[in-house]
Write a protein that holds these residues in place. Sequence first.
Motif, PDB file in Angstrom:
ATOM      1  N   LEU A  16      37.150  38.331  49.766  1.00 19.38           N
ATOM      2  CA  LEU A  16      36.032  39.052  49.186  1.00 19.38           C
ATOM      3  C   LEU A  16      35.160  39.762  50.188  1.00 19.38           C
ATOM      4  CD1 LEU A  16      34.915  36.348  46.607  1.00 19.38           C
ATOM      5  CD2 LEU A  16      36.579  38.176  46.328  1.00 19.38           C
ATOM      6  N   CYS A  19      34.680  43.561  50.543  1.00 18.91           N
ATOM      7  CA  CYS A  19      34.187  44.333  49.412  1.00 18.91           C
ATOM      8  C   CYS A  19      32.874  43.835  48.846  1.00 18.91           C
ATOM      9  CB  CYS A  19      35.219  44.316  48.279  1.00 18.91           C
ATOM     10  SG  CYS A  19      36.800  45.010  48.737  1.00 18.91           S
ATOM     11  N   SER A  20      32.160  42.935  49.509  1.00 21.30           N
ATOM     12  CA  SER A  20      30.922  42.456  48.923  1.00 21.30           C
ATOM     13  C   SER A  20      29.734  42.858  49.764  1.00 21.30           C
ATOM     14  CB  SER A  20      30.958  40.944  48.731  1.00 21.30           C
ATOM     15  OG  SER A  20      31.458  40.291  49.832  1.00 21.30           O
ATOM     16  N   ASN A 144      32.354  48.914  47.658  1.00 19.55           N
ATOM     17  CA  ASN A 144      32.443  48.270  46.350  1.00 19.55           C
ATOM     18  C   ASN A 144      32.707  49.253  45.227  1.00 19.55           C
ATOM     19  OD1 ASN A 144      31.952  45.575  47.165  1.00 19.55           O
ATOM     20  ND2 ASN A 144      29.788  46.059  47.425  1.00 19.55           N
ATOM     21  N   TYR A 195      41.568  38.180  41.362  1.00 17.11           N
ATOM     22  CA  TYR A 195      41.514  38.279  42.818  1.00 17.11           C
ATOM     23  C   TYR A 195      41.626  36.872  43.396  1.00 17.11           C
ATOM     24  CZ  TYR A 195      40.221  41.428  46.666  1.00 17.11           C
ATOM     25  OH  TYR A 195      40.218  42.234  47.762  1.00 17.11           O
ATOM     26  N   ALA A 204      37.735  39.838  38.761  1.00 16.75           N
ATOM     27  CA  ALA A 204      36.966  40.910  39.393  1.00 16.75           C
ATOM     28  C   ALA A 204      36.131  41.605  38.321  1.00 16.75           C
ATOM     29  CB  ALA A 204      37.902  41.903  40.063  1.00 16.75           C
ATOM     30  N   SER A 208      32.884  45.489  41.282  1.00 17.28           N
ATOM     31  CA  SER A 208      33.771  45.369  42.443  1.00 17.28           C
ATOM     32  C   SER A 208      34.546  46.669  42.594  1.00 17.28           C
ATOM     33  CB  SER A 208      34.749  44.203  42.253  1.00 17.28           C
ATOM     34  OG  SER A 208      35.659  44.490  41.197  1.00 17.28           O
ATOM     35  N   SER A 210      37.845  47.085  42.818  1.00 17.93           N
ATOM     36  CA  SER A 210      38.972  47.107  41.879  1.00 17.93           C
ATOM     37  C   SER A 210      38.497  47.319  40.446  1.00 17.93           C
ATOM     38  CB  SER A 210      39.782  45.813  41.990  1.00 17.93           C
ATOM     39  OG  SER A 210      38.961  44.675  41.804  1.00 17.93           O
ATOM     40  N   ASN A 221      37.877  46.476  31.291  1.00 16.28           N
ATOM     41  CA  ASN A 221      37.818  45.197  31.997  1.00 16.28           C
ATOM     42  C   ASN A 221      37.316  44.123  31.028  1.00 16.28           C
ATOM     43  OD1 ASN A 221      37.351  43.017  33.706  1.00 16.28           O
ATOM     44  ND2 ASN A 221      36.608  44.302  35.374  1.00 16.28           N
ATOM     45  N   GLN A 234      30.426  40.200  42.834  1.00 21.91           N
ATOM     46  CA  GLN A 234      31.422  41.119  42.268  1.00 21.91           C
ATOM     47  C   GLN A 234      32.538  40.366  41.530  1.00 21.91           C
ATOM     48  OE1 GLN A 234      30.456  41.641  45.669  1.00 21.91           O
ATOM     49  NE2 GLN A 234      28.993  43.176  44.954  1.00 21.91           N
ATOM     50  N   TYR A 235      32.422  39.032  41.467  1.00 20.25           N
ATOM     51  CA  TYR A 235      33.497  38.215  40.901  1.00 20.25           C
ATOM     52  C   TYR A 235      32.942  37.116  40.009  1.00 20.25           C
ATOM     53  CZ  TYR A 235      36.021  40.812  44.380  1.00 20.25           C
ATOM     54  OH  TYR A 235      36.533  41.853  45.101  1.00 20.25           O
TER      55      TYR A 235
END
Length: 318
Positions: A16, A19-20, A144, A195, A204, A208, A210, A221, A234-235
């Motif tokens: 992670l 991307c965080s 992100n 993820y 995700a 995020s 993705s 989503n 983000q998760y």
Amino acid sequence: MRQRFISPALAITFLLGACSSEDANSKSKTEKTGDSTSSITLTDFAGREVSIEKVPERIVSLSGGDMDIIYALGGEVAGRPTSSHEENDAPYKDAIQIGSTHQFNLEKIASLKPDVIIGNNPMNTKDVENFESIGAEALLTSANSVDEIKKQITLYGDMLQKQEEAEKLTEEIDADIKKMSAGSTENEKRALLVYGAPGTYMAALPNSLSGNLLELAGGENIASDYPALEQYPQYAQLNTERIVEANPEYVFLLTHGNPKEVKAGFLKEMSENPAWNNVAAVKNDKVEILPADLFGTNPGTRITEAISYLDNILNAEE
């Protein structure tokens, strides 16, 4: 200098960290004396004001996506992330491999005498002092969303004094996304983005990278309203009951690890809960691993390739 390694992060942090981060606008100011540039002042994604005397000649990038952008703008790096995909690394073959955002060799970085080290916000915030101790400026960014990648392009364009090239690159990304959006269907396909690594799986969220890519590719989503994890906003934790109720048509797996191992581990977990057998993605064999170079980390200028990859899957039967 004593060799120093940053200790390995936990598996989930490894996944992670790249991307965080909190979003931030990048700003740049170039101070000039006569016709010569005296300094370049940048504001990174951590809100830090970073001043460099001139366009940096020796850059170390801890992330492949950042490195990709630097080269796309006509620059190059002295140090690059360690990679096991040498077939994709021909443009960077002369750069020294120094580790990654999560675990890097500070002594090897110091030997390169870098002007600037590009790291992640917030992952490398704690390392700024170490970077500065070897005479380098630290520039922290994150990825992100597509918008953040475009901000990275603008920031690096300012750093390299390649503003025109950066503007052209962001315009090309916008044009490609607009073209894909024009040809996409309004029939959004329900999807779950997972993820993780064997034994550690999370959903995700839309905030995020993705999640943003799925949305731009025309997917829905199903975890959009899941409560975010405090440490990794983000998760979210997987919720089998809610997943079965939402009945996703696709389950996409994202990982930095061994793809086959990750998929096998996830399928094993699903097999231990018969409820998964009622999910459309499982019944129709639509549990797929996404390419790590496009989805497991910041893909840099290949961001539209990542969107196109998802778009082709989601609309293959249209």
